[in-house]
Design an enzyme around this catalytic site. Structure first.
Site, PDB file in Angstrom:
ATOM      1  N   SER A 147       1.015  -0.868   0.203  1.00 59.60           N
ATOM      2  CA  SER A 147      -0.243   0.096  -0.017  1.00 59.60           C
ATOM      3  C   SER A 147       1.104   1.255   0.125  1.00 59.60           C
ATOM      4  O   SER A 147       2.037   1.342  -0.223  1.00 59.60           O
ATOM      5  CB  SER A 147      -1.245  -0.094   0.981  1.00 59.60           C
ATOM      6  OG  SER A 147      -1.903   1.796   1.431  1.00 59.60           O
ATOM      7  N   TYR A 160      -2.846  -0.678  10.715  1.00 63.67           N
ATOM      8  CA  TYR A 160      -2.574  -1.120   8.892  1.00 63.67           C
ATOM      9  C   TYR A 160      -0.971  -0.119   8.647  1.00 63.67           C
ATOM     10  O   TYR A 160      -1.029  -0.913   7.619  1.00 63.67           O
ATOM     11  CB  TYR A 160      -3.550   0.459   8.814  1.00 63.67           C
ATOM     12  CG  TYR A 160      -4.284  -0.773   6.907  1.00 63.67           C
ATOM     13  CD1 TYR A 160      -4.379  -2.058   6.662  1.00 63.67           C
ATOM     14  CD2 TYR A 160      -3.425   0.581   6.107  1.00 63.67           C
ATOM     15  CE1 TYR A 160      -4.573  -1.810   5.205  1.00 63.67           C
ATOM     16  CE2 TYR A 160      -3.616  -0.210   4.758  1.00 63.67           C
ATOM     17  CZ  TYR A 160      -3.839  -1.152   4.298  1.00 63.67           C
ATOM     18  OH  TYR A 160      -4.120  -1.542   2.813  1.00 63.67           O
TER      19      TYR A 160
END
Length: 256
Positions: A147, A160
């Protein structure tokens, strides 16, 4: 270079977390390039339905499998069974992922544990089983899905970001250990794409405007824009590329 460098015809690809969303789009991209695809998810009926639809759409061989990627024993048994039935995958795409949002000081330990289990531990469990078999054969491609949060932090998603940063470093560690077996391990880190996991974000006008201003391309990404990078990393064209984290983010991580 010749087109055959990017040829995936007949290669077997396992894509975790591919019953819907981004993972489904990645699996479809491989199927459209001629790969034999195994879709994965926790809901077997849903995965089987998606497999039938994808096979009809692409004309490719598409199978379905269901197991809990966060359970080491279950993942090992499922991969062993999959290999016994279909053979050793040529390609593994570790896409299964989870998101939880809360301010750092209010983040629940249970949510932290769930993020680590789904975003990081599952990648380790599934990759170990698959790459052992790849190593015995002497070839393989592993693509981990990271990501922009592998590199950039943002409020309410510190855990995250931590898991995706770890995915990037695990990719490098895997590359170091597995290159001797002719296994290339790389990471694709998408920018902002309109997925089910971030529905609340792209439906928020203020956040939508922030993404468009923050991204040099001035827009969200489209799923199809990930396929070219994926095909490259899964093909012979990347035979001397390993340990890399490629950001497909419209330039977001290149600017301040």
């Amino acid at each position: 270079m010749t087109p055959s460098l990017f040829d995936l015809k007949g290669r077997l690809a396992l894509v975790t977390g591919s019953s819907r969303g981004l993972g489904n789009a990645l699996a479809r991209g491989l199927a459209q390039q001629g790969a034999r695809v195994i879709l994965h998810g926790r809901d077997l009926a849903q995965v089987e339905a998606q497999a039938r639809a994808m096979a009809d759409e692409t004309g490719a061989s598409v199978e379905a499998v269901s197991f809990d990627v966060t359970d080491a024993d279950a993942a090992r048994a499922a991969v062993d069974a999959l290999i016994a039935r279909h053979g050793t995958p040529d390609i593994l795409v570790n896409n299964a992922g989870l998101q939880r949002r809360a301010p750092f000081n209010e983040f629940a330990p249970a949510d932290w544990d769930a993020l680590v289990a789904t975003n990081l531990s599952s990648l380790f469990y599934v990759s170990q089983s698959v790459t052992r078999a790849m190593g015995e054969r002497g070839s393989g491609k592993v693509v981990n899905i990271g990501s922009v949060q592998s590199k950039l932090a943002r409020e309410t998603i510190a855990p995250y970001s931590a898991t995706k940063g770890a995915v990037a470093m695990l990719t490098q560690g895997m590359a170091a250990d597995l290159a001797r077996f002719n296994i290339q391990v790389n990471c694709i880190s998408p920018g902002y794409f309109k997925t089910e996991m971030n529905t609340a974000l792209w439906q928020d006008p203020a956040f939508n405007q922030w993404v468009e201003k923050r991204t040099p391309a001035q827009r969200w990404g489209h799923f199809d824009e990930l396929i070219g990078t994926l095909v490259y990393l899964c093909s012979d064209a990347s035979s001397f590329v390993s340990g890399q984290n490629i950001f497909v983010d419209g330039g977001m991580t290149s600017v301040v």
